[in-house]
Motif scaffolding. Structure first.
Motif, mmCIF file in Angstrom:
data_model
loop_
_atom_site.group_PDB
_atom_site.id
_atom_site.type_symbol
_atom_site.label_atom_id
_atom_site.label_comp_id
_atom_site.label_asym_id
_atom_site.label_seq_id
_atom_site.Cartn_x
_atom_site.Cartn_y
_atom_site.Cartn_z
ATOM 1 N N LEU A 172 0.838 -1.140 -0.199
ATOM 2 C CA LEU A 172 -0.338 -0.257 0.121
ATOM 3 C C LEU A 172 0.805 1.826 0.419
ATOM 4 O O LEU A 172 2.040 1.353 1.045
ATOM 5 C CB LEU A 172 -1.167 -0.038 1.067
ATOM 6 C CG LEU A 172 -2.332 -1.107 1.161
ATOM 7 C CD1 LEU A 172 -2.768 -1.271 2.287
ATOM 8 C CD2 LEU A 172 -3.411 -0.973 0.325
ATOM 9 N N GLN A 173 0.542 2.453 -0.920
ATOM 10 C CA GLN A 173 0.986 3.513 -0.660
ATOM 11 C C GLN A 173 0.128 4.814 0.117
ATOM 12 O O GLN A 173 -0.657 4.637 0.167
ATOM 13 C CB GLN A 173 1.353 4.303 -2.379
ATOM 14 C CG GLN A 173 2.309 3.450 -3.081
ATOM 15 C CD GLN A 173 1.944 3.720 -4.916
ATOM 16 O OE1 GLN A 173 1.313 4.437 -4.697
ATOM 17 N NE2 GLN A 173 3.559 3.752 -4.727
ATOM 18 N N VAL A 174 0.499 5.234 1.173
ATOM 19 C CA VAL A 174 0.529 6.139 2.410
ATOM 20 C C VAL A 174 1.165 7.578 1.947
ATOM 21 O O VAL A 174 2.736 7.220 1.982
ATOM 22 C CB VAL A 174 -0.047 5.608 3.580
ATOM 23 C CG1 VAL A 174 -0.094 6.790 4.124
ATOM 24 C CG2 VAL A 174 -0.280 4.082 3.704
ATOM 25 N N THR A 175 0.173 8.528 2.243
ATOM 26 C CA THR A 175 0.657 9.793 1.599
ATOM 27 C C THR A 175 -0.075 10.669 2.813
ATOM 28 O O THR A 175 -1.194 10.353 3.394
ATOM 29 C CB THR A 175 0.387 10.327 0.838
ATOM 30 O OG1 THR A 175 0.057 10.616 0.076
ATOM 31 C CG2 THR A 175 2.320 9.599 -0.625
ATOM 32 N N THR A 176 0.946 11.641 3.835
ATOM 33 C CA THR A 176 -0.058 12.319 4.010
ATOM 34 C C THR A 176 0.772 14.212 4.013
ATOM 35 O O THR A 176 1.458 14.006 3.552
ATOM 36 C CB THR A 176 0.738 12.310 5.768
ATOM 37 O OG1 THR A 176 1.950 12.783 5.800
ATOM 38 C CG2 THR A 176 0.048 11.107 6.161
ATOM 39 N N SER A 177 -0.704 14.641 4.356
ATOM 40 C CA SER A 177 -0.630 16.449 3.958
ATOM 41 C C SER A 177 -1.119 17.254 5.588
ATOM 42 O O SER A 177 -2.006 16.768 6.008
ATOM 43 C CB SER A 177 -0.850 16.452 2.471
ATOM 44 O OG SER A 177 -0.988 18.347 2.761
ATOM 45 N N GLU B 16 -4.679 -9.310 8.952
ATOM 46 C CA GLU B 16 -3.925 -7.914 8.374
ATOM 47 C C GLU B 16 -3.254 -8.927 7.603
ATOM 48 O O GLU B 16 -2.008 -9.889 8.143
ATOM 49 C CB GLU B 16 -3.185 -7.355 9.540
ATOM 50 C CG GLU B 16 -3.408 -6.676 10.220
ATOM 51 C CD GLU B 16 -3.802 -7.008 11.819
ATOM 52 O OE1 GLU B 16 -4.160 -8.149 11.712
ATOM 53 O OE2 GLU B 16 -3.833 -6.301 13.021
ATOM 54 N N VAL B 17 -3.141 -8.794 5.773
ATOM 55 C CA VAL B 17 -2.124 -9.331 5.025
ATOM 56 C C VAL B 17 -1.436 -8.565 5.106
ATOM 57 O O VAL B 17 -0.504 -8.576 3.827
ATOM 58 C CB VAL B 17 -3.058 -9.952 4.180
ATOM 59 C CG1 VAL B 17 -4.314 -10.516 5.125
ATOM 60 C CG2 VAL B 17 -4.096 -8.499 3.726
ATOM 61 N N ALA B 18 -1.520 -6.766 4.404
ATOM 62 C CA ALA B 18 -0.763 -5.827 4.010
ATOM 63 C C ALA B 18 -0.420 -4.688 4.820
ATOM 64 O O ALA B 18 -1.689 -4.933 5.688
ATOM 65 C CB ALA B 18 -1.097 -5.705 1.962
ATOM 66 N N TYR B 19 0.581 -3.961 4.640
ATOM 67 C CA TYR B 19 0.392 -2.957 4.790
ATOM 68 C C TYR B 19 0.918 -1.578 3.808
ATOM 69 O O TYR B 19 1.949 -2.001 3.266
ATOM 70 C CB TYR B 19 1.626 -2.437 6.272
ATOM 71 C CG TYR B 19 2.783 -3.070 6.288
ATOM 72 C CD1 TYR B 19 3.563 -1.696 6.277
ATOM 73 C CD2 TYR B 19 3.178 -3.279 5.580
ATOM 74 C CE1 TYR B 19 4.931 -1.561 6.453
ATOM 75 C CE2 TYR B 19 4.806 -3.446 6.217
ATOM 76 C CZ TYR B 19 5.226 -2.378 5.704
ATOM 77 O OH TYR B 19 7.203 -2.070 5.596
ATOM 78 N N GLY B 20 1.143 -0.660 4.296
ATOM 79 C CA GLY B 20 2.236 0.633 3.544
ATOM 80 C C GLY B 20 1.703 1.723 4.993
ATOM 81 O O GLY B 20 1.424 1.793 5.720
ATOM 82 N N GLN B 21 3.099 1.909 4.560
ATOM 83 C CA GLN B 21 3.238 3.781 6.005
ATOM 84 C C GLN B 21 3.384 5.162 5.122
ATOM 85 O O GLN B 21 4.375 4.756 4.034
ATOM 86 C CB GLN B 21 4.176 3.388 6.840
ATOM 87 C CG GLN B 21 5.372 3.083 6.833
ATOM 88 C CD GLN B 21 5.992 2.197 7.802
ATOM 89 O OE1 GLN B 21 5.100 1.731 8.846
ATOM 90 N NE2 GLN B 21 7.607 2.505 7.836
ATOM 91 N N SER B 22 3.282 6.204 5.540
ATOM 92 C CA SER B 22 3.721 7.526 5.117
ATOM 93 C C SER B 22 4.902 7.517 5.281
ATOM 94 O O SER B 22 5.533 8.718 4.870
ATOM 95 C CB SER B 22 3.266 8.241 5.754
ATOM 96 O OG SER B 22 2.546 8.778 7.127
ATOM 97 N N THR B 23 5.596 6.703 5.664
ATOM 98 C CA THR B 23 7.639 7.354 6.109
ATOM 99 C C THR B 23 8.001 6.313 5.613
ATOM 100 O O THR B 23 7.540 4.813 4.792
ATOM 101 C CB THR B 23 7.825 7.037 7.944
ATOM 102 O OG1 THR B 23 9.072 7.317 7.888
ATOM 103 C CG2 THR B 23 6.927 5.936 8.584
ATOM 104 N N ASN B 24 9.615 5.742 6.233
ATOM 105 C CA ASN B 24 10.697 4.807 5.781
ATOM 106 C C ASN B 24 10.428 3.679 6.810
ATOM 107 O O ASN B 24 9.615 3.696 7.258
ATOM 108 C CB ASN B 24 11.869 5.435 5.013
ATOM 109 C CG ASN B 24 12.588 6.057 6.390
ATOM 110 O OD1 ASN B 24 11.742 5.877 7.012
ATOM 111 N ND2 ASN B 24 13.256 6.653 6.111
ATOM 112 N N ASP B 25 11.043 2.312 6.378
ATOM 113 C CA ASP B 25 10.940 1.339 6.923
ATOM 114 C C ASP B 25 11.670 1.590 8.317
ATOM 115 O O ASP B 25 11.430 0.982 9.250
ATOM 116 C CB ASP B 25 11.980 0.825 6.391
ATOM 117 C CG ASP B 25 11.485 0.053 4.766
ATOM 118 O OD1 ASP B 25 9.892 -0.073 4.960
ATOM 119 O OD2 ASP B 25 11.991 -1.128 4.227
#
Length: 203
Positions: free
Chosen positions: A33-38, A143-152
C-alpha cells in the motif's frame, strides 16, 4: 482408552488453534500500500488541526494484487523517538501486542482506487511525533498487507502533535472568579456577623 486419546488430541489441537489465532506478525505482511500525508507547517494541535491522508494499492504491482483485501484501516502511529523509554508505546512484531499504532483514523471497505480523507486530529492524541500506517485485512479479519507514510526506519515524513494539557483558559477564568467570590462571601458573612453582634449589644 481410544476415546480418551481422541479427546486429548482434540483438546490439544483446540489449544494450538487458539494460540495461533490472531498471531499475525508485522514482518510477515506485504508492503503493497502507498500512504501519503499532508498537514500544515509546524506543530499540530490535537482537537483543532487536521491531517489529509491518501492511500491505495501500489500501482506498480501486477494486476490482481490485493484481490483478497476486504478492509482498510488507517492509523496514527508513534515514531521511534516518541517510543523511547515508553513501554506502553512499544513496537512488537506480534500485532496483537504491538502498541505503535494506537489511534484509528478511519476504517473502510477496500477499494482499488486511491482514497483520500481529511480528518481532524482527535482530542485524546498525546504530544508526540507521528506517522500514518494503513493495514489491509482479508475476509477473516487478519492483517495481510500494509503501507506507511514513512520509510522502513520510520525517520522521514514525520509530524508533531501537541496534545491537550487538560487546562483551558475558560477553566482558569472560572477558577479565579470562584476564588474571588469565595473571598467576597467570607467578608460579607464576617461583616453580617459583626453587625449582628453590635445589634445584640445595643438591645
Amino acid at each position: 482408552m481410544a476415546t480418551r486419546g481422541i479427546l486429548l488430541a482434540s483438546l490439544l489441537l483446540s489449544c494450538l488453534i487458539q494460540a495461533c489465532y490472531g498471531a499475525v506478525l508485522f514482518s510477515s505482511l506485504k508492503n503493497t500500500l502507498q500512504v501519503t500525508t499532508s498537514t500544515k507547517q509546524g506543530v499540530l494541535q490535537a482537537g483543532e488541526d487536521r491531517i489529509t491522508v491518501t492511500w491505495g494499492l501500489n500501482q506498480s504491482l501486477p494486476a490482481g494484487s490485493g484481490s483478497d483485501y476486504k478492509t482498510i484501516e488507517v492509523k496514527l502511529c508513534y515514531a521511534p523517538i516518541s517510543q523511547k523509554d515508553r513501554s506502553w508505546r512499544k513496537t512488537e512484531d506480534l500485532l496483537t501486542k504491538d502498541k505503535t499504532c494506537q489511534f484509528k483514523i478511519v476504517e473502510r471497505p477496500y477499494n482499488n482506487s486511491l482514497q483520500t480523507l481529511d480528518s481532524i486530529i482527535e482530542k485524546d492524541v498525546p504530544t508526540a511525533k507521528y506517522f500514518v500506517r494503513a493495514y489491509a485485512f482479508n475476509a477473516d479479519g487478519d492483517e495481510v498487507a500494509y503501507g506507511q507514510s514513512t520509510n522502513d526506519e520510520k525517520t522521514t515524513n514525520l509530524f508533531d502533535v501537541r496534545g491537550i494539557s487538560g487546562r483551558h483558559v475558560s477553566l482558569d477564568i472560572a477558577s479565579v472568579c470562584f476564588s474571588a467570590f469565595s473571598v467576597l462571601s467570607l467578608f460579607f458573612f464576617f461583616f453580617m456577623e459583626k453587625r449582628r453582634g453590635k445589634t445584640t449589644q445595643h438591645k
